[in-house]
Write a protein that holds these residues in place. Structure first.
Motif, short mmCIF file in Angstrom:
data_model
loop_
_atom_site.label_atom_id
_atom_site.label_comp_id
_atom_site.label_asym_id
_atom_site.label_seq_id
_atom_site.Cartn_x
_atom_site.Cartn_y
_atom_site.Cartn_z
N GLY A 127 0.84 -1.01 -0.01
CA GLY A 127 -0.06 0.00 -0.05
C GLY A 127 0.93 1.18 -0.09
N GLY A 129 2.58 2.51 -2.60
CA GLY A 129 2.48 2.89 -3.81
C GLY A 129 3.94 2.13 -4.71
N LYS A 130 4.17 1.08 -4.21
CA LYS A 130 5.29 0.25 -5.03
C LYS A 130 4.94 0.08 -6.54
CE LYS A 130 5.40 -4.00 -4.01
NZ LYS A 130 4.58 -4.23 -5.08
N SER A 131 3.49 -0.43 -6.78
CA SER A 131 3.20 -0.82 -7.98
C SER A 131 2.95 0.51 -8.92
CB SER A 131 1.88 -1.46 -8.27
OG SER A 131 2.23 -2.65 -7.32
N THR A 132 2.32 1.57 -8.36
CA THR A 132 2.36 2.96 -9.04
C THR A 132 3.67 3.47 -9.38
OG1 THR A 132 0.42 3.27 -7.76
CG2 THR A 132 1.48 5.22 -8.87
N ASN A 284 7.47 7.99 -1.26
CA ASN A 284 6.15 8.32 -1.96
C ASN A 284 5.15 8.72 -1.14
OD1 ASN A 284 4.44 7.90 -4.29
ND2 ASN A 284 3.47 6.29 -3.32
N PRO A 321 4.94 13.49 -4.73
CA PRO A 321 3.72 13.95 -3.75
C PRO A 321 2.63 13.00 -3.68
CG PRO A 321 3.84 15.20 -5.82
CD PRO A 321 5.10 14.37 -5.92
N ASP A 331 -5.31 4.43 -10.88
CA ASP A 331 -6.33 3.47 -10.80
C ASP A 331 -7.38 3.30 -11.96
OD1 ASP A 331 -5.45 2.63 -8.37
OD2 ASP A 331 -6.89 3.96 -7.13
#
Ligand code: ADP
Length: 367
Positions: A127, A129-132, A284, A321, A331
């Motif tokens: 959760g 933001g690793k994949s983002t 992140n 940010p 998403d």
């Protein structure tokens, strides 16, 4: 077609077991799909499976691949369990060749033909933001003119189908899976092969099998860099991945509220254990940018990751940010680097990509 396949499967008894694949429930008829010559057989391996799983997989492939009408066959090993996996045997760590010749556990980089470099994107927990970060980093590397692949190895919760709005299944050609192409990236995710809303929990050895299939049996073609989106955390599965895949380096994603960066520290430690260089830390969800007035607010305080990176002696790659449009685009399957290339967010990712590329291709940079 499916009937014939199920009939064949009902004749296979995994070595070490007494009942066949269907009776034992290892293959569930409703999960087997056979369309236009493409056959997918998910094999649910029970927690206490006492047989030889590799041999079972081989048997299925042998018995089905010769069938008329079967053009492409994919046998996927899965394990559905409610409880977390028990810790497997502690993995043997890679020894330096000088210390123990011939005991290098990690395959040589050439083990993934055509793929010049692999960089892992990891996080201490989910959760953050690793994949983002992975997907935007991959797109930004692509923007540098590199041929980029993106491997979603987060088999516990694959997110690339959502982040890149991919709904198709990959094609299988000459027994090789072809990655799905999107926004100029070659993408492979276990999510493409799994049904949505059907979480699958893998056991250590299966993770390795799945990862091996995704790195080596996927037809990546020629890649300058493969971005490997790791499963969150620093458990055995992650350690095994870090060991088994020839990584050039790792990027750790962390959030500022995790000020002491305890989880991120574990990530650093894990890669150090297997001699993988840390390219740096990405902070992140750093400053919050208000979508109404555009003003920044440092909700979680600031600079935690930067200071910690300094203290830990690893590079700080940059701060992304916390912004509504990053979340919305992420998403909606239209990552900011692609959909808003002129935005400040895209620039942040490009700056990080440049630093990563410099580490990946140092000699080319010196020219
Ligand atoms: P992880 O891979 O670490 O589990 P994800 O990349 O799936 O995390 O991100 C988790 C959620 O946070 C997603 O809804 C994503 O859109 C959102 N998110 C990630 N990074 C940012 C950011 N910088 N600003 C706003 N939302 C973000």
């Amino acid at each position: 077609m499916k009937k014939v396949i199920l009939a064949r499967l009902s004749l296979i008894t995994p070595p070490g077991l007494r009942t066949d694949l269907l009776t034992s429930g290892m293959v569930r008829p409703e999960q087997v799909s056979a369309e236009d010559g493409k056959v997918l057989v998910p094999v649910n391996v029970p927690e206490d499976f006492a047989g030889d799983i590799a041999e079972t997989q081989r048997l299925i492939e042998e018995r089905l691949s010769g069938l008329e009408g079967v053009e492409k066959l994919l046998v996927v090993l899965t394990s559905e369990r409610a409880a977390p996996p028990p810790p497997p045997e502690p993995p043997k760590l890679r020894k330096r060749p000088t210390e123990a010749p011939g005991r290098d556990m990690r395959p040589h980089s050439a083990a993934v033909p055509g793929v010049k470099t692999i960089v892992a994107v990891a996080s201490g927990k989910g959760g953050v933001g690793k994949s983002t970060t992975s997907v935007n980093l991959a797109l930004a590397l692509r923007g540098l003119g590199l041929k980029v692949g993106l491997l979603d190895a987060d088999i516990y919760g694959p997110s690339m189908p959502r982040l890149l709005d991919i709904h198709e299944r990959p094609e299988i050609e000459d027994e090789r899976i072809r990655p799905v192409e999107k926004y100029g990236l070659k993408v492979m995710s276990m999510g493409f092969l799994m049904e949505e809303d059907n979480p699958v929990i893998w056991r250590g050895p299966m993770v390795v099998t799945a990862l091996m299939q995704m790195t080596r049996e996927v037809d990546w073609g020629e890649l300058d860099v493969m971005v490997l989106d790791m499963p969150p955390g620093t458990g055995d599965a992650q350690l095994t991945m870090a060991q088994q895949v020839p990584l050039q380096g790792a990027v750790i994603v962390s959030t500022p509220q995790d000020l002491a960066l305890i989880d991120a520290r574990k990530g650093l430690k894990m890669f150090k254990k297997v001699d993988v260089p840390i390219f740096g830390i990405v902070e992140n969800m750093s400053t919050f940018i208000c979508p109404h007035c555009g003003k920044p607010s440092d909700i979680f305080g600031r600079g935690g990751a930067e200071e910690d990176a300094k203290r830990l002696g690893v590079p700080f790659l940059g701060a992304i940010p916390l912004h509504m449009s990053i979340r919305e685009h992420s998403d909606a399957g239209t990552p900011v680097v692609m959909s808003e290339p002129d935005s400040l967010h895209a620039k942040h990712y490009r700056d990080i990509a440049l630093k990563v590329a410099t580490r990946l291709f140092p000699e080319e940079d010196e020219d």
